[in-house]
Design an enzyme around this catalytic site. Structure first.
Site, PDB file in Angstrom:
ATOM      1  N   ASP A  63       0.857  -1.185   0.000  1.00 50.61           N
ATOM      2  CA  ASP A  63       0.000   0.000   0.000  1.00 50.61           C
ATOM      3  C   ASP A  63       0.895   1.239   0.000  1.00 50.61           C
ATOM      4  OD1 ASP A  63       0.893  -0.132   2.607  1.00 50.61           O
ATOM      5  OD2 ASP A  63      -1.078  -0.172   3.541  1.00 50.61           O
ATOM      6  N   TYR A  65       2.979   4.673   0.927  1.00 51.46           N
ATOM      7  CA  TYR A  65       3.657   5.117   2.144  1.00 51.46           C
ATOM      8  C   TYR A  65       2.675   5.900   3.007  1.00 51.46           C
ATOM      9  CZ  TYR A  65       8.124   4.095  -0.212  1.00 51.46           C
ATOM     10  OH  TYR A  65       9.173   3.482  -0.854  1.00 51.46           O
ATOM     11  N   PHE A  76       6.671   2.069  -4.208  1.00 52.16           N
ATOM     12  CA  PHE A  76       8.055   2.290  -3.778  1.00 52.16           C
ATOM     13  C   PHE A  76       8.581   3.697  -4.105  1.00 52.16           C
ATOM     14  CE2 PHE A  76       7.852  -2.351  -4.183  1.00 52.16           C
ATOM     15  CZ  PHE A  76       8.323  -2.734  -2.936  1.00 52.16           C
ATOM     16  N   HIS A 200      11.231  -8.695   1.124  1.00 52.54           N
ATOM     17  CA  HIS A 200      10.890  -7.287   0.941  1.00 52.54           C
ATOM     18  C   HIS A 200      12.117  -6.427   1.221  1.00 52.54           C
ATOM     19  CE1 HIS A 200       8.791  -3.447   1.430  1.00 52.54           C
ATOM     20  NE2 HIS A 200       7.807  -4.010   0.734  1.00 52.54           N
TER      21      HIS A 200
END
Length: 243
Positions: A63, A65, A76, A200
Site C-alpha cells: 500500500d 507510504y 516504492f 521485501h
C-alpha cells in the site's frame, strides 16, 4: 482510470464491489481530506504512467507510504525532492539503490521512480490509498479485489511479462499469475511468465529469508535488476535504465 486499463477490467468496474469501493473512498476523502494519500488525482498514477501496451515488467507493492509527503501513486516511489541522505528517505529505497549498484549500475540519485514507469515497469500497489500514519488502513476498502482482477487480466493479455514479487504480501499474487498462465496454455503452447521472488527490501527483513533481497553485509543482491535486463535483451528489447 485510463481508458485502456478500464477496458481491461470493464466487468469489474460495473460490479457492486467497485461501487462500494467508490463509496468507501469518497467518504474517507470527505471526512479526512489530505490525511488520505495519495492525492485523488494520483490514485491511478501507476496506470496513467504505464499503459497496458507499454507494460514489460510488473513490480508489486502493498500500500502507499503512510508517512506524510511520500506517497505519489507509484509503488516504492517518492518525490525527487527527498534525497537519499535524508532521514525521511525510506529504507526500502535505500536497499533498492544498494541492489541496483551491486548489479553493476549506478545507484539512485533520488527516489522518484517515474523513469521506470515510462520504460514499461508497472509500479502497482495492491491497495491504492492509505490514511497517513496508519499502515494498511484501507486494506478492507475493496482495493485488492480490483487490483487482483487487474493483475489477472494483465497476465492473460500479456503472458510473457516479468514479475517482481518482493515480500510475503506480493508473493501471495504468484498463484494468481500462475493461474492465468495455465488458462492460456495448451498442450502445444508453453508461454509462461517469469516470476522473480525475494524478501521485501524494507528494514532488516531485506536479509531474513531464504531468498534475501540483499546478502548480509551488503555483499550481494538477488540480482533482479540484472536478470530483468538480461531477459529483455534476450528478447531483443531495450533494457531498463534503473539508475
Amino acid at each position: 482510470m485510463p481508458s485502456d486499463w478500464a477496458e481491461l477490467i470493464h466487468e469489474e468496474l460495473d460490479s457492486e464491489e467497485f461501487s462500494q469501493l467508490e463509496k468507501n473512498l469518497s467518504a474517507a476523502y470527505e471526512e479526512l481530506g489530505e490525511l488520505i494519500q495519495p492525492a485523488p488525482d494520483n490514485v491511478f498514477k501507476a496506470l496513467r504512467e504505464t499503459s497496458v501496451e507499454q507494460v514489460r515488467v510488473v513490480l508489486l507493492g502493498q500500500d502507499p507510504y503512510q508517512t506524510p509527503g511520500l506517497a505519489q501513486g507509484l509503488a516504492f516511489s517518492i518525490p525527487a525532492t527527498i534525497k537519499p541522505g535524508w532521514r525521511s528517505f525510506p529504507s526500502s529505497l535505500r536497499n533498492i539503490s544498494k541492489a541496483i549498484a551491486l548489479d553493476g549500475y549506478s545507484g539512485l540519485q533520488h527516489g522518484d521512480l517515474s523513469h521506470w514507469a515510462k520504460q514499461g515497469v508497472l509500479l502497482l500497489n495492491a491497495t491504492l490509498t492509505v490514511q497517513l500514519e496508519i499502515a494498511g488502513s484501507h486494506a478492507n476498502f475493496g482495493w485488492q479485489k480490483l487490483t487482483d482482477c487487474l493483475l489477472y487480466r494483465l497476465a492473460l493479455k500479456k503472458p510473457e511479462l516479468i514479475w517482481l514479487l518482493w515480500g510475503a504480501h506480493a508473493q501471495k499474487k504468484k498463484a494468481l499469475i500462475e493461474q492465468a498462465s495455465q488458462t492460456i496454455n495448451t498442450p502445444n503452447s508453453a508461454i509462461s511468465a517469469t516470476i522473480l521472488t525475494a524478501s521485501h527490501p524494507s528494514g532488516l527483513s531485506v536479509y531474513r529469508t531464504h531468498e534475501p533481497f540483499l546478502l548480509p553485509g551488503d555483499t550481494g543482491s538477488c540480482q533482479h535488476f540484472k536478470k530483468v535486463n538480461e531477459l529483455l535483451e534476450k528478447r531483443g528489447e531495450q533494457p531498463i535504465t534503473w539508475s
